[in-house]
Design an enzyme around this catalytic site. Structure first.
Site, PDB file in Angstrom:
ATOM      1  CB  ILE A 636      -0.950  -0.018   1.223  1.00  0.00           C
ATOM      2  CG1 ILE A 636      -1.835  -1.270   1.187  1.00  0.00           C
ATOM      3  CG2 ILE A 636      -1.792   1.256   1.269  1.00  0.00           C
ATOM      4  CD1 ILE A 636      -2.671  -1.457  -0.072  1.00  0.00           C
ATOM      5  N   PRO A 639      -1.489   4.839   2.694  1.00  0.00           N
ATOM      6  CG  PRO A 639      -0.886   4.673   4.935  1.00  0.00           C
ATOM      7  CD  PRO A 639      -0.310   4.899   3.580  1.00  0.00           C
ATOM      8  CE  LYS A 640      -4.900  11.999   5.366  1.00  0.00           C
ATOM      9  NZ  LYS A 640      -4.221  13.276   5.640  1.00  0.00           N
ATOM     10  N   GLY A 709      -2.857  -2.545  -6.832  1.00  0.00           N
ATOM     11  CA  GLY A 709      -3.948  -1.618  -7.208  1.00  0.00           C
ATOM     12  C   GLY A 709      -5.186  -1.827  -6.358  1.00  0.00           C
ATOM     13  CD  GLU A 712     -11.376  -1.653 -11.198  1.00  0.00           C
ATOM     14  OE1 GLU A 712     -10.440  -0.957 -11.578  1.00  0.00           O
ATOM     15  OE2 GLU A 712     -12.445  -1.681 -11.776  1.00  0.00           O
TER      16      GLU A 712
END
Lengths: 745, 212
Positions: A636, A639-640, A709, A712
């Protein structure tokens, strides 16, 4: 260097100030001298031919400049390939104003151009069209028998047809101890980003255009415009630094771009065309889909056979396909599978990828089916998933580059408090509300596209990264700046990431959750090359303290190269550029997926969603009161912004399960709720507590950045988790999305 | 495909002055001319030329973000289109043009309104604040700071409207709890789904107690 590394830190969006002050400019907001305004006119019939056009009343209005239709449009290429964009499905691409044929309701049939917006809007109502109407079909339900295999084309690379059957489904299903059959219906959905589709074309003269466009791919639209209008690529520049949401709708050039450019070229003027909200329902959409599933298990809950049939809608001219039936066998090991996907062509515009296309459609059905089986087996739904957990990809036998789905299940279940669930439907209450707990699994692909990066060290010792990619609200600008800063050992403020411009090096369109992996990997590759070049030049400086240094002996920190063993032996980037006669040090490199190395692996992101719903005992109104999603998506980067991607797509999950649908009037063949009051999107009051967990999932194999990613995956598991929670609360299975509360009465 | 004549080009017409003067006095027609259904009827009855002549510019005084402006606008121009298309104040967004999404929220005399549902001429003499006028010079408004800190946006398109609504929400005394914030912010749609972060931003500003 770790003391100042930026990747993995919750850095606030670098463009935040521009967005909160209104200074961020979107496609319709670029000022241009003597700007003309185009207003699109749409067909009011569904199928047939235009027999006559009367523009006299419109052209009599003061301020009207031109009306373009198929009768007077400029000559255009007749080859379909000239109109095909990078995301065009197999078939014949739609060509605006090509001839008098009407293929769908709302088809753009003319563009009225006037000196101001109000005149264009008003005069567009005065153009009269006569039509010859033809019989049409727009209802999937009535045309399921027309379902046939999808045609193959370039798009098939990303969306392969279903795999061949394995084992003997019918026999295995027949002989299994526990089995279930169910049908699932999904309504049409429209992307409806908040920003209306718009293009501002600046006519520069000599066949040169600067185009401010709403798009997910600046280069995709640059190539489209150049091909369709016979212009030189280098004379077409598409700019899109701020894009007000797209969710897939900007993957293909939309007709306002074509019409705006056509008017600008013909009139040799600057032109803006903005669609209105109703017109946002006149192009791509998530297709209506019918699914039928038959799953069976042995008495212990091990899945023995899976049959997944999906029939999706497409247009009469393009075969838009989705990966719907490929997911179940990537999750669950069943020896007998029968996976079938069909398309039924209807008189509608071509569907278009919409956030988690295919995946969120499929996983709703698959994970509701799993819930049904868990009740038949009298087994906890989570236990059933764990019993059928596969460390390898059962559909191919390949290993995953990484798969931390089990961690997702366990962490999210713990955080949610799944153990407190009484499995009996309707058994949990809170005051006047029935309470339901539901869970589901999510899976999505981990794509990587080619991406080309230009990296430059300036004479001030700062880093510039150039790439044509967009930032549609995902945080690309911010995370790519973080990746670049770490790669060169620079603080964030010394890095400039230039993007959203087709003049920058190549990027594919921003879609499929692929861009974080694609662009970050390319930046890391370019940074390696740049560091090599900088060291070489540093060594060449006379009396260089790094003269004998090898790559492994040095570190890059704060705009300098230092010997690891003797940090006082240092050459700054500024000195290197100065020794290069003041010329910036530059590299251009391509990042590519490691297709050969990864041929033995399956790449995927996974998630688990746990949802609580409250259903009013009398009124049956449904609210998602809280939800926890755990996501395994490799590294990641921020993270925000990543968390916001997940909570945002959880809202999409709530929307798909409970709110949004485009309603088609079968008799008129047209969508009838084409506005934001009647096309329901969740509002603040519909969204309560959303919690996100990122699983620890290091992935050394997948790409240079270790990134999969997150665009979605947060959506995929939510609709089934909500539907399962509704069943748990009420004992009713509603397999048609969105769930209408009156169906629970 | 045969080569067709290029687009229909129209020479600018000189309006008929006497007829225009007559229509100018017809307050009824001027008032009706802004209504699309009437416009359609007008077209059917071949009033369109007259209608165009009747759409004559009106003078208008507005204080926008503290600056007094003397303007001349057609009566059919919305406050939203005036801001965006004529004054280049594009921070105020058009998401639907029908008062359904909240992206165009601005303050008139400190209260939130939907600028797409307001004709510019209706605000003669009023004080309009847009997102461009919320910060104090280089110092961001606390709500703008909080939106950045809490990641209260993704694509940024609904953001100006959310922020203008959020400030008004606190001023109105409708931010006493998270539930109340959700209720009174429900006129502002965010398709990216940044809702939880927006609520966190508003709660923090409310609890911070600074004057908004």
């Amino acid at each position: 260097m770790s003391d100042q590394s930026s990747v993995g830190k919750p850095v606030s969006r670098l463009e935040g100030r521009l967005k909160v002050t209104g200074a961020a400019k979107y496609a319709a907001e670029y000022d241009a001298p003597n700007l003309l305004y185009g207003y699109v006119i749409n067909s009011t019939i569904t199928k047939g031919k235009i027999t006559s056009i009367d523009t006299s009343a419109a052209t009599a209005v003061e301020g009207v400049v031109a009306v373009f239709s198929h009768e007077n449009r400029p000559e255009l290429p007749w080859l379909d390939i000239k109109y095909a964009d990078m995301d065009a499905p197999p078939g014949t691409v739609f060509k605006p104003l090509y001839d008098n044929e009407i293929k769908y309701n709302g088809q753009p049939i003319a563009l009225l151009v006037a000196n101001d917006f109000e005149t264009a809007r008003y005069a567009s109502t005065l153009v009269r069209f006569e039509y010859e109407e033809e019989f049409f079909e727009t209802c999937l339900d009535n045309n399921l028998e027309k379902g046939r295999d999808a045609k193959k084309g370039i798009a098939t690379l990303l969306k392969p047809p279903p795999p061949a059957p394995t084992g003997n489904f019918e026999k295995a299903f027949e002989n299994s101890a526990v089995k279930h059959t169910a049908e699932y219906l999904h309504s049409t959905e429209h992307h409806n980003p908040m920003e209306l589709f718009a293009t501002t074309t600046v006519y520069e003269g000599n066949g040169k255009l600067t185009i401010f466009d709403k798009t997910q791919g600046t280069i995709n639209n640059q190539l489209y415009v150049a091909n369709a209008f016979g212009l030189s690529y280098k004379n077409v520049r598409v700019i899109a630094p701020f894009v007000g949401g797209t969710f897939g709708s900007g993957l293909r050039p939309q007709h306002q771009l074509f019409l705006c450019v056509m008017a600008a070229l013909e009139l040799k003027r600057n032109v803006r065309v903005t669609l209105d909200r109703k017109q946002m329902f006149t192009f791509g959409h998530r297709p209506q889909t019918y699914q039928k599933l038959r799953f069976s298990t042995d008495e212990n809950g091990s899945i023995t056979a899976m049959n997944h049939l999906a029939i999706g809608e497409t247009s009469q001219f393009e075969d838009y396909a989705e990966s719907v039936v490929t997911w179940s066998h990537k999750l669950y090991p069943a020896a007998n599978t029968l996976l079938e996907y069909k398309l039924a062509p209807l008189d509608l515009p071509s569907p278009l990828d919409m956030r988690a296309p295919g995946g969120c459609t499929a996983m709703h059905a698959i994970e509701c089916m799993m819930d049904e089986l868990s009740y038949k087996l009298k087994m906890d739904p989570l236990e059933l998933r764990l019993r059928n957990y596969s460390e390898i990809d059962p559909s191919t036998g390949k290993s995953f580059t990484s798969k931390e789905l089990k961690q997702c299940y366990l962490k999210a279940a713990e955080r949610f408090g799944w153990k407190d669930r009484n499995p009996e439907p309707g058994s949990m209450t809170r005051g006047n509300k029935l309470v339901g707990y539901g869970m589901a699994t999510g899976i999505w692909d981990a794509y990587q596209f080619p991406s080309r990066i230009e990296a430059i060290i300036t004479k001030e010792g700062k880093l510039i990264i150039n790439n044509a990619v967009t930032d549609i609200g995902t945080g690309t600008f911010t995370v790519m700046t973080q990746v670049a800063a770490d790669a060169l050992g620079l603080p964030l403020e010394d890095v400039t990431f230039n993007y959203g411009d087709s003049q920058k090096p190549f990027s594919m369109f921003q879609g499929g959750s692929a861009i974080a992996a694609s662009t970050a990997s390319a930046i890391i590759i370019a940074a390696r090359a740049l560091k090599k070049k900088l060291l070489k030049k540093a060594k060449a400086i006379s009396n260089s303290p790094l003269k004998a240094a090898a790559e492994d002996d040095v570190m890059f920190k704060n705009g300098t190269i230092r010997l690891k063993k003797d940090p006082m032996s240092v050459v700054s980037f500024q000195e290197i550029v100065a020794s290069n006669n003041g010329r910036p040090v530059r590299t251009v490199n391509m990042g590519m997926p490691h297709a050969f190395k990864l041929r033995k692996y399956t790449k995927a992101t996974h998630s688990a969603a746990f949802v609580e719903v409250e259903v009013d005992k009398e009124l049956k109104t449904i609210a998602v009161t809280r939800a926890v999603s755990a996501v395994a998506a490799g590294k990641i980067l921020n993270p925000k912004t990543a968390r916001s991607q997940i909570t945002g797509s959880m809202v999409w999950g709530i929307s798909k399960a409970l709110h949004e649908e485009t309603i088609l009037d079968e008799k008129l063949g047209k969508y009838i709720n084409t506005n934001l009051a009647e096309y329901h999107i969740p509002v603040h009051a519909d969204v309560n507590e959303l919690d996100v967990i990122f699983a620890d999932e290091p992935d050394e194999l997948i790409n240079e950045a270790g990134v999969k990613g997150v665009g979605e995956i947060g959506l995929v598991a939510m609709p089934a988790a909500i539907a399962n929670a509704i069943f748990h609360a009420t004992g009713k299975r509603i397999n048609k999305l969105p769930v209408h509360f009156d169906e629970l009465l | 495909m045969n080569k067709k004549l290029p687009g229909t080009f129209i020479e600018k017409k000189q309006p008929d002055d006497s007829r225009r003067d007559f229509l100018k006095q017809s307050a009824l027609l001027s008032g009706l001319s802004i209504t699309p259904s009437i416009a359609l009827k007008a077209a059917n009855e071949h009033w369109d030329e007259k209608l165009a002549a009747a759409i004559e510019k009106t003078s208008l005084q507005l204080e926008i973000n503290g600056v007094q402006q003397s303007l001349s606008v057609e009566p059919r121009v919305t406050l939203l289109d005036l801001l965006r298309e004529q004054l280049n104040l594009t921070g105020t967004k058009k998401g639907c043009d029908y008062g359904q999404c909240g992206a165009c929220t601005v303050h008139v005399n400190g209260k939130r309104i939907l600028s797409c549902l307001t004709l510019a001429v209706m605000q003669d003499g009023q004080k309009v604040t847009t997102i461009e006028g919320l910060a104090d010079g280089e110092t961001l408004h606390p709500m703008q700071e909080a939106f950045i800190k809490h990641d209260g946006f993704q694509c940024g398109y609904c953001t100006p409207g959310q922020i203008m609504s959020a400030v008004a929400c606190i001023r109105e005394g409708h931010a006493e709890s998270e539930d109340e914030i959700r209720e009174y912010m429900s006129g502002n749609i965010c398709r990216c789904g940044a809702y939880p972060n927006i609520v966190n931003a508003i709660s923090e500003v409310k609890k911070g107690g600074k004057k908004v």
